[in-house]
Design a protein around this motif. Structure first.
Motif, PDB file in Angstrom:
ATOM      1  N   ARG A  80     -10.671  17.150   6.119  1.00  0.00           N
ATOM      2  CA  ARG A  80     -11.343  16.921   4.822  1.00  0.00           C
ATOM      3  C   ARG A  80     -12.744  16.340   5.045  1.00  0.00           C
ATOM      4  O   ARG A  80     -13.722  16.806   4.452  1.00  0.00           O
ATOM      5  CB  ARG A  80     -10.502  15.949   3.986  1.00  0.00           C
ATOM      6  N   ILE A  81     -12.814  15.366   5.950  1.00  0.00           N
ATOM      7  CA  ILE A  81     -14.107  14.717   6.231  1.00  0.00           C
ATOM      8  C   ILE A  81     -15.086  15.743   6.807  1.00  0.00           C
ATOM      9  O   ILE A  81     -16.251  15.800   6.413  1.00  0.00           O
ATOM     10  CB  ILE A  81     -13.911  13.523   7.198  1.00  0.00           C
ATOM     11  N   ARG A  82     -14.581  16.576   7.705  1.00  0.00           N
ATOM     12  CA  ARG A  82     -15.462  17.579   8.330  1.00  0.00           C
ATOM     13  C   ARG A  82     -15.961  18.590   7.309  1.00  0.00           C
ATOM     14  O   ARG A  82     -17.121  18.991   7.323  1.00  0.00           O
ATOM     15  CB  ARG A  82     -14.720  18.288   9.463  1.00  0.00           C
ATOM     16  N   MET A 125      -0.048   9.287   1.885  1.00  0.00           N
ATOM     17  CA  MET A 125      -1.231   9.015   2.689  1.00  0.00           C
ATOM     18  C   MET A 125      -1.430  10.236   3.591  1.00  0.00           C
ATOM     19  O   MET A 125      -0.505  10.661   4.266  1.00  0.00           O
ATOM     20  CB  MET A 125      -1.016   7.750   3.525  1.00  0.00           C
ATOM     21  N   LEU A 126      -2.618  10.783   3.564  1.00  0.00           N
ATOM     22  CA  LEU A 126      -2.889  11.996   4.336  1.00  0.00           C
ATOM     23  C   LEU A 126      -2.713  11.720   5.828  1.00  0.00           C
ATOM     24  O   LEU A 126      -2.972  10.629   6.294  1.00  0.00           O
ATOM     25  CB  LEU A 126      -4.325  12.446   4.092  1.00  0.00           C
ATOM     26  N   SER A 127      -2.287  12.771   6.552  1.00  0.00           N
ATOM     27  CA  SER A 127      -2.190  12.595   7.993  1.00  0.00           C
ATOM     28  C   SER A 127      -3.607  12.496   8.540  1.00  0.00           C
ATOM     29  O   SER A 127      -4.571  12.938   7.905  1.00  0.00           O
ATOM     30  CB  SER A 127      -1.453  13.769   8.621  1.00  0.00           C
ATOM     31  N   ALA A 128      -3.716  11.908   9.732  1.00  0.00           N
ATOM     32  CA  ALA A 128      -5.048  11.673  10.319  1.00  0.00           C
ATOM     33  C   ALA A 128      -5.794  12.994  10.472  1.00  0.00           C
ATOM     34  O   ALA A 128      -6.980  13.093  10.166  1.00  0.00           O
ATOM     35  CB  ALA A 128      -4.886  10.988  11.659  1.00  0.00           C
ATOM     36  N   LYS A 129      -5.079  14.012  10.936  1.00  0.00           N
ATOM     37  CA  LYS A 129      -5.743  15.309  11.176  1.00  0.00           C
ATOM     38  C   LYS A 129      -6.236  15.928   9.876  1.00  0.00           C
ATOM     39  O   LYS A 129      -7.341  16.472   9.816  1.00  0.00           O
ATOM     40  CB  LYS A 129      -4.785  16.263  11.897  1.00  0.00           C
ATOM     41  N   SER A 134      -6.980  14.332   7.152  1.00  0.00           N
ATOM     42  CA  SER A 134      -8.109  13.519   6.687  1.00  0.00           C
ATOM     43  C   SER A 134      -9.375  13.940   7.417  1.00  0.00           C
ATOM     44  O   SER A 134     -10.444  14.058   6.824  1.00  0.00           O
ATOM     45  CB  SER A 134      -7.852  12.045   6.952  1.00  0.00           C
ATOM     46  N   LEU A 135      -9.220  14.154   8.722  1.00  0.00           N
ATOM     47  CA  LEU A 135     -10.378  14.543   9.531  1.00  0.00           C
ATOM     48  C   LEU A 135     -10.921  15.903   9.076  1.00  0.00           C
ATOM     49  O   LEU A 135     -12.137  16.091   8.965  1.00  0.00           O
ATOM     50  CB  LEU A 135      -9.974  14.590  11.008  1.00  0.00           C
ATOM     51  N   ILE A 168       0.845  -1.209   0.000  1.00  0.00           N
ATOM     52  CA  ILE A 168       0.000   0.000   0.000  1.00  0.00           C
ATOM     53  C   ILE A 168       0.877   1.255   0.000  1.00  0.00           C
ATOM     54  O   ILE A 168       0.659   2.178  -0.777  1.00  0.00           O
ATOM     55  CB  ILE A 168      -0.950  -0.017   1.223  1.00  0.00           C
ATOM     56  N   THR A 169       1.889   1.257   0.864  1.00  0.00           N
ATOM     57  CA  THR A 169       2.779   2.427   0.947  1.00  0.00           C
ATOM     58  C   THR A 169       3.489   2.657  -0.388  1.00  0.00           C
ATOM     59  O   THR A 169       3.563   3.785  -0.868  1.00  0.00           O
ATOM     60  CB  THR A 169       3.832   2.215   2.074  1.00  0.00           C
ATOM     61  N   LYS A 171     -16.341  18.138   4.140  1.00  0.00           N
ATOM     62  CA  LYS A 171     -17.312  17.445   3.295  1.00  0.00           C
ATOM     63  C   LYS A 171     -18.645  17.315   4.027  1.00  0.00           C
ATOM     64  O   LYS A 171     -19.703  17.555   3.453  1.00  0.00           O
ATOM     65  CB  LYS A 171     -16.754  16.063   2.936  1.00  0.00           C
ATOM     66  N   PHE A 199       1.120   4.117  -2.975  1.00  0.00           N
ATOM     67  CA  PHE A 199       0.919   5.557  -2.790  1.00  0.00           C
ATOM     68  C   PHE A 199       2.146   6.322  -3.292  1.00  0.00           C
ATOM     69  O   PHE A 199       2.030   7.378  -3.896  1.00  0.00           O
ATOM     70  CB  PHE A 199       0.659   5.881  -1.320  1.00  0.00           C
TER      71      PHE A 199
END
Lengths: 135, 249
Positions: free
Chosen positions: B199-201, B190-194, B196-197, B179-180, B203, B183
């Motif tokens: 982006r999700i928020r 791979m986006l950092s968790a924060k 990604s969060l 996977i790595t 959206k 990418f």
């Protein structure tokens, strides 16, 4: 059900809630399926199959992303909350923290779909709850 | 190797004893833990080389072979047991018949015949005892073989579970590498968790706003009826058509 079959079946599936799935195969030493859920903005779920299990993984964060002074607190919190998360558990692969669900290789499509949806919802909740521990 | 074939449980038992009382399952997990602690990326190779997978794979083969042999032996023994059981049944029937003959002879006061029949009866009873002993021996052997096969099945299941633990650990590491690399090839990180969060928020916010718009949207009310009736509108239209045609001429 091998990875190719799973990809075809998942791509054609629509859940009762209206979620559909985009599947992309990643070829390598082991076969991995990247699954994105349409209708829910979350994380990609990676599915791989071993001899006995279908393992669905969401990559959460790396060691670098953790606030050093709060690492122990975060680990304790992960241990304390792990049992509360339905169908998913925490793990670490190399330096990456993951949320995963494991199913028997004999599981049918419905079970895999349930796992993917649940894992995605869990991952969003986890990252949201653990945000303060991350830089 | 020949010793292994005779007793597939031997390696596993001795391994269990030499490790700890918690059993061999923990032993494999300890090996995995050691490899992870040493930060080795080549888990499968490391475990294979350090008396792990390779030995288990051989043990699994030996156990499977042993189960196959045990099944064949059980089938043979079952056949022998059935044969012996039939023989014993026939002898028992003959004993019963002989007993009846003796009773008949005695009831007719024919002591000589009764004695002769009783002598034959002794032989029959000896045959019956011998056959019963043979049957018991087959039953015991069958029980022993069945227990041995069940034990080997349990050993096999345990070995396969341990092997699955090692292989799963290695496979997940490999999957993560795949996977790595994927990418990296796509020149995407791979986006950092924060992030990604976030982006999700974002959206989710857009979706919420869309819901609000949707809720504010009302179905259009019926258009106000035109003051002129349809018949009147048609009359006006007809007059226009006539005028246009006359003008053409």
């Amino acid at each position: 059900m091998n990875t190719e079959d799973l990809a075809i079946k998942l791509s054609q599936h629509r859940t009762a809630e209206g979620f559909t799935f985009d599947c992309q195969r990643i070829s390598g030493e082991v076969e991995v399926l990247q699954v994105e859920m349409n209708g829910f903005d979350g994380f990609p779920v990676f599915i791989t199959q071993t001899q006995f299990q279908i393992i669905c993984i969401v990559y959460l964060w790396t060691e670098d992303e953790i606030k050093t002074d709060r690492r122990t607190e975060m680990l304790e919190m992960m241990l304390d909350t792990s049992i509360s998360i339905p169908l998913s558990s925490y793990a670490r692969v190399g330096d990456r923290y993951v949320l995963f669900g494991a199913l028997s290789v004999r599981s049918d499509l419905e079970k895999v779909v349930e796992e993917v949806v649940m894992l995605n919802e869990n991952a969003v909740d986890v990252v949201s709850a653990m945000e303060d521990f991350l830089v | 190797m020949s010793d292994d074939k005779q007793d597939p449980n031997k390696d596993n038992k001795s391994e269990g004893k030499s490790d700890n009382k918690a059993g061999v399952g923990k032993n494999i997990l300890e090996k995995i833990m050691n490899v992870i602690r040493e930060d080795s990326r080549a888990l499968s190779e490391a475990v294979m080389d350090s008396r792990g997978t390779r030995i288990h794979e051989r043990q699994i083969e030996v156990a499977k072979d042993s189960i196959k042999q045990a099944k064949r032996a059980i089938t043979d023994e079952l056949a022998k047991e059935l044969q012996s059981s039939r023989k014993l049944k026939i002898i028992n029937e003959r004993v019963d018949q002989q007993e009846q003959r003796i009773i008949d002879a005695l009831s007719q006061d024919d002591e000589a015949l009764a004695f002769e029949l009783a002598t034959e009866m002794v032989e029959l009873e000896q045959d019956r005892d011998t056959e019963a002993a043979i049957l018991r021996s087959h039953e015991l052997h069958l029980g022993h073989l069945t227990r041995q096969m069940e034990q080997t099945e349990r050993t096999l299941m345990e070995l396969e579970r341990q092997l699955a633990m090692v292989q799963t650990t290695a496979d997940i590491q490999k999957a993560t590498d795949v996977i790595t690399q994927s990418f990296a090839k796509a020149d995407a990180k791979m986006l950092s968790a924060k992030r990604s969060l976030e982006r999700i928020r974002r959206k989710q916010q857009q979706i919420d706003q869309q819901y609000e718009v949707d809720e504010g949207w009302e179905e259009p009310k019926e258009l106000p009826a035109s003051k002129k009736s349809i018949a009147d509108q048609a009359k006006d239209g007809a007059a226009d058509v006539l005028k246009r045609i006359i003008d053409k001429d």
